[in-house]
Design a protein around this motif. Structure first.
Motif, PDB file in Angstrom:
ATOM      1  N   ILE A   1       0.844  -1.195   0.000  1.00 42.23           N
ATOM      2  CA  ILE A   1       0.000   0.000   0.000  1.00 42.23           C
ATOM      3  C   ILE A   1       0.879   1.245   0.000  1.00 42.23           C
ATOM      4  O   ILE A   1       2.018   1.210   0.458  1.00 42.23           O
ATOM      5  CB  ILE A   1      -0.953   0.059   1.228  1.00 42.23           C
ATOM      6  N   PRO A   2       0.345   2.365  -0.526  1.00 45.55           N
ATOM      7  CA  PRO A   2       1.043   3.646  -0.348  1.00 45.55           C
ATOM      8  C   PRO A   2       0.959   4.069   1.110  1.00 45.55           C
ATOM      9  O   PRO A   2      -0.004   3.720   1.813  1.00 45.55           O
ATOM     10  CB  PRO A   2       0.270   4.598  -1.259  1.00 45.55           C
ATOM     11  N   ARG A   3       1.954   4.804   1.563  1.00 45.37           N
ATOM     12  CA  ARG A   3       2.009   5.169   2.977  1.00 45.37           C
ATOM     13  C   ARG A   3       2.383   6.640   3.149  1.00 45.37           C
ATOM     14  O   ARG A   3       3.082   7.217   2.318  1.00 45.37           O
ATOM     15  CB  ARG A   3       3.010   4.284   3.729  1.00 45.37           C
ATOM     16  N   HIS A   4       1.911   7.206   4.245  1.00 38.73           N
ATOM     17  CA  HIS A   4       2.262   8.560   4.661  1.00 38.73           C
ATOM     18  C   HIS A   4       3.009   8.461   5.982  1.00 38.73           C
ATOM     19  O   HIS A   4       2.464   7.983   6.982  1.00 38.73           O
ATOM     20  CB  HIS A   4       0.983   9.399   4.828  1.00 38.73           C
ATOM     21  N   LEU A   5       4.271   8.890   5.970  1.00 43.77           N
ATOM     22  CA  LEU A   5       5.126   8.838   7.149  1.00 43.77           C
ATOM     23  C   LEU A   5       5.344  10.263   7.656  1.00 43.77           C
ATOM     24  O   LEU A   5       5.763  11.134   6.895  1.00 43.77           O
ATOM     25  CB  LEU A   5       6.465   8.180   6.808  1.00 43.77           C
ATOM     26  N   LYS A   6       5.078  10.489   8.917  1.00 44.48           N
ATOM     27  CA  LYS A   6       5.148  11.839   9.518  1.00 44.48           C
ATOM     28  C   LYS A   6       6.455  11.951  10.308  1.00 44.48           C
ATOM     29  O   LYS A   6       6.508  11.669  11.498  1.00 44.48           O
ATOM     30  CB  LYS A   6       3.923  12.064  10.387  1.00 44.48           C
TER      31      LYS A   6
ATOM     32  N   HIS B   1       5.045   5.716  -2.527  1.00 45.80           N
ATOM     33  CA  HIS B   1       4.192   5.146  -3.565  1.00 45.80           C
ATOM     34  C   HIS B   1       4.936   3.966  -4.176  1.00 45.80           C
ATOM     35  O   HIS B   1       5.863   4.156  -4.961  1.00 45.80           O
ATOM     36  CB  HIS B   1       3.857   6.194  -4.626  1.00 45.80           C
ATOM     37  N   PRO B   2       4.566   2.742  -3.811  1.00 47.33           N
ATOM     38  CA  PRO B   2       5.347   1.576  -4.234  1.00 47.33           C
ATOM     39  C   PRO B   2       5.015   1.130  -5.647  1.00 47.33           C
ATOM     40  O   PRO B   2       3.917   1.379  -6.161  1.00 47.33           O
ATOM     41  CB  PRO B   2       4.930   0.504  -3.218  1.00 47.33           C
ATOM     42  N   GLY B   3       5.981   0.484  -6.287  1.00 46.54           N
ATOM     43  CA  GLY B   3       5.729  -0.137  -7.568  1.00 46.54           C
ATOM     44  C   GLY B   3       4.590  -1.137  -7.442  1.00 46.54           C
ATOM     45  O   GLY B   3       4.502  -1.884  -6.470  1.00 46.54           O
ATOM     46  N   GLY B   4       3.714  -1.138  -8.432  1.00 46.59           N
ATOM     47  CA  GLY B   4       2.545  -2.014  -8.371  1.00 46.59           C
ATOM     48  C   GLY B   4       1.289  -1.301  -7.949  1.00 46.59           C
ATOM     49  O   GLY B   4       0.201  -1.882  -7.973  1.00 46.59           O
ATOM     50  N   HIS B   5       1.393  -0.010  -7.559  1.00 46.21           N
ATOM     51  CA  HIS B   5       0.220   0.790  -7.211  1.00 46.21           C
ATOM     52  C   HIS B   5       0.208   2.029  -8.085  1.00 46.21           C
ATOM     53  O   HIS B   5       1.193   2.757  -8.153  1.00 46.21           O
ATOM     54  CB  HIS B   5       0.250   1.193  -5.737  1.00 46.21           C
ATOM     55  N   SER B   6      -0.905   2.275  -8.766  1.00 44.77           N
ATOM     56  CA  SER B   6      -1.046   3.474  -9.590  1.00 44.77           C
ATOM     57  C   SER B   6      -1.426   4.645  -8.702  1.00 44.77           C
ATOM     58  O   SER B   6      -2.408   4.573  -7.960  1.00 44.77           O
ATOM     59  CB  SER B   6      -2.124   3.242 -10.656  1.00 44.77           C
TER      60      SER B   6
ATOM     61  N   ASP C   1       4.128   6.016  10.509  1.00 42.32           N
ATOM     62  CA  ASP C   1       3.079   5.746   9.517  1.00 42.32           C
ATOM     63  C   ASP C   1       1.731   6.207  10.053  1.00 42.32           C
ATOM     64  O   ASP C   1       1.333   5.817  11.153  1.00 42.32           O
ATOM     65  CB  ASP C   1       3.057   4.248   9.230  1.00 42.32           C
ATOM     66  N   ASP C   2       1.016   7.030   9.263  1.00 38.20           N
ATOM     67  CA  ASP C   2      -0.284   7.530   9.753  1.00 38.20           C
ATOM     68  C   ASP C   2      -1.400   6.497   9.629  1.00 38.20           C
ATOM     69  O   ASP C   2      -2.478   6.677  10.191  1.00 38.20           O
ATOM     70  CB  ASP C   2      -0.666   8.841   9.058  1.00 38.20           C
ATOM     71  N   GLY C   3      -1.182   5.417   8.882  1.00 39.68           N
ATOM     72  CA  GLY C   3      -2.153   4.339   8.796  1.00 39.68           C
ATOM     73  C   GLY C   3      -3.408   4.646   8.009  1.00 39.68           C
ATOM     74  O   GLY C   3      -4.312   3.799   7.936  1.00 39.68           O
ATOM     75  N   ARG C   4      -3.498   5.821   7.378  1.00 40.47           N
ATOM     76  CA  ARG C   4      -4.737   6.225   6.709  1.00 40.47           C
ATOM     77  C   ARG C   4      -4.533   6.605   5.237  1.00 40.47           C
ATOM     78  O   ARG C   4      -5.492   6.638   4.474  1.00 40.47           O
ATOM     79  CB  ARG C   4      -5.364   7.420   7.425  1.00 40.47           C
ATOM     80  N   TYR C   5      -3.321   6.890   4.842  1.00 40.96           N
ATOM     81  CA  TYR C   5      -3.080   7.512   3.546  1.00 40.96           C
ATOM     82  C   TYR C   5      -3.584   6.669   2.381  1.00 40.96           C
ATOM     83  O   TYR C   5      -4.101   7.201   1.387  1.00 40.96           O
ATOM     84  CB  TYR C   5      -1.580   7.780   3.395  1.00 40.96           C
ATOM     85  N   ALA C   6      -3.452   5.352   2.465  1.00 42.68           N
ATOM     86  CA  ALA C   6      -3.815   4.490   1.334  1.00 42.68           C
ATOM     87  C   ALA C   6      -5.263   4.643   0.928  1.00 42.68           C
ATOM     88  O   ALA C   6      -5.627   4.369  -0.223  1.00 42.68           O
ATOM     89  CB  ALA C   6      -3.524   3.028   1.680  1.00 42.68           C
ATOM     90  N   TRP C   7      -6.111   5.093   1.833  1.00 45.66           N
ATOM     91  CA  TRP C   7      -7.551   5.132   1.567  1.00 45.66           C
ATOM     92  C   TRP C   7      -8.030   6.535   1.183  1.00 45.66           C
ATOM     93  O   TRP C   7      -9.243   6.742   0.985  1.00 45.66           O
ATOM     94  CB  TRP C   7      -8.334   4.637   2.784  1.00 45.66           C
ATOM     95  N   THR C   8      -7.094   7.498   1.038  1.00 45.53           N
ATOM     96  CA  THR C   8      -7.545   8.890   0.829  1.00 45.53           C
ATOM     97  C   THR C   8      -8.104   9.139  -0.574  1.00 45.53           C
ATOM     98  O   THR C   8      -8.855  10.091  -0.766  1.00 45.53           O
ATOM     99  CB  THR C   8      -6.385   9.875   1.102  1.00 45.53           C
ATOM    100  N   TRP C   9      -7.747   8.299  -1.565  1.00 40.63           N
ATOM    101  CA  TRP C   9      -8.316   8.501  -2.905  1.00 40.63           C
ATOM    102  C   TRP C   9      -9.782   8.061  -2.968  1.00 40.63           C
ATOM    103  O   TRP C   9     -10.570   8.621  -3.695  1.00 40.63           O
ATOM    104  CB  TRP C   9      -7.496   7.747  -3.948  1.00 40.63           C
ATOM    105  N   SER C  10     -10.120   7.036  -2.181  1.00 38.30           N
ATOM    106  CA  SER C  10     -11.494   6.501  -2.216  1.00 38.30           C
ATOM    107  C   SER C  10     -12.384   7.065  -1.122  1.00 38.30           C
ATOM    108  O   SER C  10     -13.613   7.049  -1.254  1.00 38.30           O
ATOM    109  CB  SER C  10     -11.466   4.971  -2.105  1.00 38.30           C
ATOM    110  N   GLY C  11     -11.767   7.544  -0.034  1.00 32.91           N
ATOM    111  CA  GLY C  11     -12.555   7.994   1.095  1.00 32.91           C
ATOM    112  C   GLY C  11     -13.068   6.858   1.966  1.00 32.91           C
ATOM    113  O   GLY C  11     -13.830   7.083   2.885  1.00 32.91           O
ATOM    114  N   ARG C  12     -12.658   5.635   1.672  1.00 30.86           N
ATOM    115  CA  ARG C  12     -13.080   4.481   2.428  1.00 30.86           C
ATOM    116  C   ARG C  12     -11.864   3.649   2.791  1.00 30.86           C
ATOM    117  O   ARG C  12     -10.881   3.622   2.072  1.00 30.86           O
ATOM    118  CB  ARG C  12     -14.040   3.608   1.624  1.00 30.86           C
ATOM    119  N   GLY C  13     -11.954   2.936   3.920  1.00 31.02           N
ATOM    120  CA  GLY C  13     -10.893   2.041   4.329  1.00 31.02           C
ATOM    121  C   GLY C  13     -11.437   0.670   4.620  1.00 31.02           C
ATOM    122  O   GLY C  13     -12.640   0.427   4.512  1.00 31.02           O
ATOM    123  N   PRO C  14     -10.576  -0.242   5.035  1.00 27.38           N
ATOM    124  CA  PRO C  14     -11.031  -1.626   5.252  1.00 27.38           C
ATOM    125  C   PRO C  14     -12.058  -1.758   6.352  1.00 27.38           C
ATOM    126  O   PRO C  14     -12.811  -2.732   6.385  1.00 27.38           O
ATOM    127  CB  PRO C  14      -9.737  -2.371   5.590  1.00 27.38           C
ATOM    128  N   SER C  15     -12.112  -0.775   7.286  1.00 21.92           N
ATOM    129  CA  SER C  15     -13.103  -0.864   8.353  1.00 21.92           C
ATOM    130  C   SER C  15     -14.413  -0.175   8.007  1.00 21.92           C
ATOM    131  O   SER C  15     -15.352  -0.210   8.785  1.00 21.92           O
ATOM    132  CB  SER C  15     -12.520  -0.261   9.642  1.00 21.92           C
TER     133      SER C  15
END
Length: 398
Positions: free
Chosen positions: A72-77, A338-343, A383-397
């Motif tokens: 997943i993409p990640r946001h590190l603070k 932004h890792p390889g394998g994720h657009s 890791d903020d644990g939330r960045y991967a879901w910011t494009w969709s506005g939804r997360g796994p929970s």
């Protein structure tokens, strides 16, 4: 760095006698890359550079790595890593990301570092905030906000913070050498006209740095069987390592400031290679700076969505407001991975909001690697644990 310099006292002919005022001989040392087949410098020491009087193990800061799984993409603070500036710019580094080619660490310091040399590869250290004097065996260099300092492998040096603001440093440690991109250079090593910077923008030591001392400790990071294939040793040398009366050659530390990089722009969006400043084996370093943006009447100034097929992209957000990341939670002191394998690409609404914009006020340092990056302990901790879901506005929970 094939750009010849001569500093201090050297003999008129290399590998010939160079005598001290008392008639004794200075010790000539060749510091060279790729055996005897690439850039080098000759240093003239008052003492014997091979001398040791003691050695002991040095336990390195945590060098362990955790794979980025699930991918997943990640946001590190990064600014959350150091509540206080109590450490130094070498032993206080916290490993954020790394692989077999490069390690990225962060530190906030107010204390002088020990004498140090990295025997595994060159270092390119970016100064986010603060100022320091970096004393080296080649001479001293002053560094300030937005400076890179490139330190060749095995160069003995230490960091001395100056001023009232804490020193914030972003260390890019290679397992290879770091240099300007080959496409910027002539076949003889001169910067070409299309390069966004040139020799005038590079600042190297201009006089020897001589010091006195006995039984001086030097912290050495070197190849070993520890995490990341690394180990540490403290060498105790009988005389001060800063005993070089002169040197000449094409290998030495130097600084380069972001203000001296001339951004390349166009009518439509320009790809990241136009922002490149340095390269190492299997990675590149780029910087994104305040600049006039695309001037085609229908241009979209923010980047298009792109899939990193061959690389992981690490963006360190230094200043301004990065247009494509607005609304993601990313700010100054953040890293996006932004890792390889994720657009990846602009946040929702960023494309529309950028239309008609003529200037971007943003400063960021990017490292692209051609092997996957794993998380160091500093990356996991920030890791903020939330960045991967910011494009969709939804997360796994959700």
């Amino acid at each position: 760095m094939a750009y010849y310099r001569q500093v201090g006292s050297v003999p008129p002919k290399r590998h010939t006698q160079h005598r001290r005022p008392d008639g004794g001989l200075y010790s000539e040392e060749l510091v060279g890359e790729e055996g005897f087949s690439s850039d080098s410098s000759l240093l003239y020491h008052r003492g014997i550079p091979s001398s040791l009087v003691d050695a002991r193990p040095w336990t390195l800061p945590d060098q362990s790595l955790t794979p980025n799984q699930p991918l997943i993409p990640r946001h590190l603070k990064l600014h959350d890593l150091f509540p206080k500036a109590e450490q130094d710019a070498v032993t206080g580094r916290r490993l954020v990301l790394g692989n077999a080619d490069v390690r990225i660490s962060y530190s906030v310091s107010e204390s002088p570092s020990p004498f140090y040399r990295n025997a595994t590869g060159d270092e390119c250290v970016f100064v986010e905030r603060g100022a320091a004097t970096v004393e080296t065996v080649f001479g001293a260099l002053d560094v300030k906000r937005n400076d890179y300092i490139v330190i060749p492998r095995n160069t003995t040096h230490r960091w001395l913070p100056t001023g009232e603001e804490a020193l914030r440093t972003y260390a890019i440690e290679a397992n290879s050498h770091i240099a300007p991109p080959k496409r910027y250079l002539s076949r003889f090593g001169q910067f070409l006209e299309h390069s966004p910077y040139c020799e005038r923008d590079l600042h190297a030591p201009d006089e020897p740095l001589l010091a006195e001392g006995t039984d001086v400790e030097i912290y050495v990071k070197h190849r070993g069987d520890g995490p990341g294939g690394l180990a540490g040793t403290v060498h105790v040398v009988p005389e001060h390592p800063f005993d070089v009366v002169g040197w000449d050659g094409c290998l030495y530390p130097y600084t380069f400031n972001l203000a001296d990089f001339e951004p390349i722009t166009g009518r439509v969006h320009q790809p990241p290679p136009v922002h490149q400043v340095f390269e190492g084996a299997n990675f590149v370093i780029c910087n994104f700076l305040p600049r006039k943006v695309d001037y085609h009447p229908l241009a979209i100034p923010v980047p298009y969505y792109h899939s990193n097929v061959d690389s992981d992209e690490v963006m360190f957000y230094v200043d301004g407001d990065y247009e494509a990341r607005k609304g993601s939670g990313i700010g100054k002191g953040s890293i996006s991975l932004h890792p390889g394998g994720h657009s990846h690409g602009p946040q929702p609404g960023a494309v529309q909001n950028s239309l008609g914009v003529e200037f971007f006020d943003e400063t960021a340092v990017m490292v692209d690697t051609f092997r996957p990056l794993s998380l160091g302990e500093g990356g996991t901790a920030s890791d903020d644990g939330r960045y991967a879901w910011t494009w969709s506005g939804r997360g796994p929970s959700a």
